[in-house]
Write an enzyme that holds these catalytic residues in place. Structure first.
Site, PDB file in Angstrom:
ATOM      1  N   LYS A   4       0.850  -1.188   0.000  1.00  0.00           N
ATOM      2  CA  LYS A   4       0.000   0.000   0.000  1.00  0.00           C
ATOM      3  C   LYS A   4       0.885   1.237   0.000  1.00  0.00           C
ATOM      4  O   LYS A   4       1.772   1.376   0.845  1.00  0.00           O
ATOM      5  CB  LYS A   4      -0.911   0.002   1.232  1.00  0.00           C
ATOM      6  CG  LYS A   4      -1.819   1.224   1.331  1.00  0.00           C
ATOM      7  CD  LYS A   4      -2.739   1.127   2.545  1.00  0.00           C
ATOM      8  CE  LYS A   4      -3.660   2.323   2.653  1.00  0.00           C
ATOM      9  NZ  LYS A   4      -4.589   2.205   3.813  1.00  0.00           N
ATOM     10  N   GLU A  58       0.794  -8.679   4.898  1.00  0.00           N
ATOM     11  CA  GLU A  58       0.463 -10.034   4.462  1.00  0.00           C
ATOM     12  C   GLU A  58      -0.795  -9.999   3.599  1.00  0.00           C
ATOM     13  O   GLU A  58      -1.646  -9.110   3.746  1.00  0.00           O
ATOM     14  CB  GLU A  58       0.239 -10.943   5.671  1.00  0.00           C
ATOM     15  CG  GLU A  58      -0.966 -10.569   6.513  1.00  0.00           C
ATOM     16  CD  GLU A  58      -1.317 -11.639   7.538  1.00  0.00           C
ATOM     17  OE1 GLU A  58      -0.961 -12.814   7.324  1.00  0.00           O
ATOM     18  OE2 GLU A  58      -1.954 -11.293   8.544  1.00  0.00           O
ATOM     19  N   ASP A  65     -12.438  -9.963  -0.430  1.00  0.00           N
ATOM     20  CA  ASP A  65     -13.075  -9.299   0.699  1.00  0.00           C
ATOM     21  C   ASP A  65     -14.543  -9.716   0.781  1.00  0.00           C
ATOM     22  O   ASP A  65     -15.137 -10.212  -0.185  1.00  0.00           O
ATOM     23  CB  ASP A  65     -12.891  -7.779   0.648  1.00  0.00           C
ATOM     24  CG  ASP A  65     -13.639  -7.106  -0.488  1.00  0.00           C
ATOM     25  OD1 ASP A  65     -14.865  -7.289  -0.580  1.00  0.00           O
ATOM     26  OD2 ASP A  65     -12.995  -6.379  -1.273  1.00  0.00           O
ATOM     27  N   ASP A 104     -13.728   1.577  11.088  1.00  0.00           N
ATOM     28  CA  ASP A 104     -14.254   1.401   9.729  1.00  0.00           C
ATOM     29  C   ASP A 104     -14.562  -0.067   9.453  1.00  0.00           C
ATOM     30  O   ASP A 104     -14.158  -0.623   8.424  1.00  0.00           O
ATOM     31  CB  ASP A 104     -13.264   1.953   8.701  1.00  0.00           C
ATOM     32  CG  ASP A 104     -13.924   2.273   7.359  1.00  0.00           C
ATOM     33  OD1 ASP A 104     -15.167   2.400   7.326  1.00  0.00           O
ATOM     34  OD2 ASP A 104     -13.202   2.394   6.357  1.00  0.00           O
TER      35      ASP A 104
END
Length: 233
Positions: A4, A58, A65, A104
């Site tokens: 990311k 990881e 998802d 979240d």
């Protein structure tokens, strides 16, 4: 692994690692929860670049998802929802024990390992340090925020978390968000299909109590009969 990239210009909140290094708060929070607990995505390494940061995490394969699974299936069989929800509860309990508030919790932030069914909570970009006092700034997804934030612009960490867990469980067993978007939300109408057991319905309604003090604590959820017992298929 998953990588990311975080732009330096987009970083609004910073923190300090145990060794005193200043880093984006997301890295600090991931460092706190990345101690081998299987239900939370682990930060393996991070790098500072001139224009931002790279986070190496990881990423079990094959995985997807929960939101993608719900789009494909419509809803989950209650026994499957039970297994996933228990894992999410354990992940939230782990974060709490580390002093971290995720803020979240939603299907997009729950990664499922296809082969094992193991669930991992990910994306701590909206997270913060857990505290007992009231929060007056919101981060996360507005459609998962509790009524006290919508109307009073304040919330407590655990009470808001329980609300989002109620929405999550409703989505798993019903296949849709429980509330319509917009200012005219009717909070106390929660229709359930006949296939959803009374125990599951009770748990969702308890989590989605309008008054924050009426909601269960996290430990109450873990001790709830529906969570403790395997639902019949």
């Amino acid at each position: 692994v998953a990588i990311k990239a975080v732009s330096r210009d987009g970083i609004r909140r910073w923190g300090e690692l145990p060794d005193g290094t200043r880093a984006p708060l997301e890295i600090v929070l991931l460092d706190k929860v990345s101690n081998g607990f299987p239900g939370v995505i682990q930060l393996l390494e991070w790098f500072e670049l001139p224009n931002g940061f790279l986070l190496v995490m990881e990423h079990p394969e094959p995985s997807q998802d929960l939101s993608r699974l719900l789009r494909a299936w419509g809803f989950l069989p209650e026994a499957m929802a039970w297994g996933l929800f228990r894992q999410v509860l354990q992940a939230v309990r782990h974060c709490t024990s580390c002093g971290v508030l995720h803020r979240d919790i939603k299907p997009q932030n729950i990664l499922l390992h296809v082969a094992s069914g193991e669930a991992k909570l990910l994306d701590f970009g909206c997270g913060t340090f857990l505290k007992d006092t009231v929060y007056t700034q919101f981060a996360g997804t507005l459609s998962y925020s509790p009524p006290e934030w919508i109307y009073l612009k304040r919330y407590h960490g655990e009470e808001a978390t329980i609300w989002s867990l109620g929405i999550l469980l409703y989505q798993m067993v019903c296949g849709k968000h429980p509330f319509r978007k917009g200012p005219n939300t009717i909070w106390d109408q929660l229709p359930f299909p006949a296939r959803v057991s009374p125990g599951c319905q009770h748990l969702v309604r308890w989590c989605l109590s309008i008054r924050p003090s009426d909601r269960p604590a996290l430990e109450d959820l873990l001790c709830h009969p529906w969570v403790q017992d395997i639902p019949r298929p």
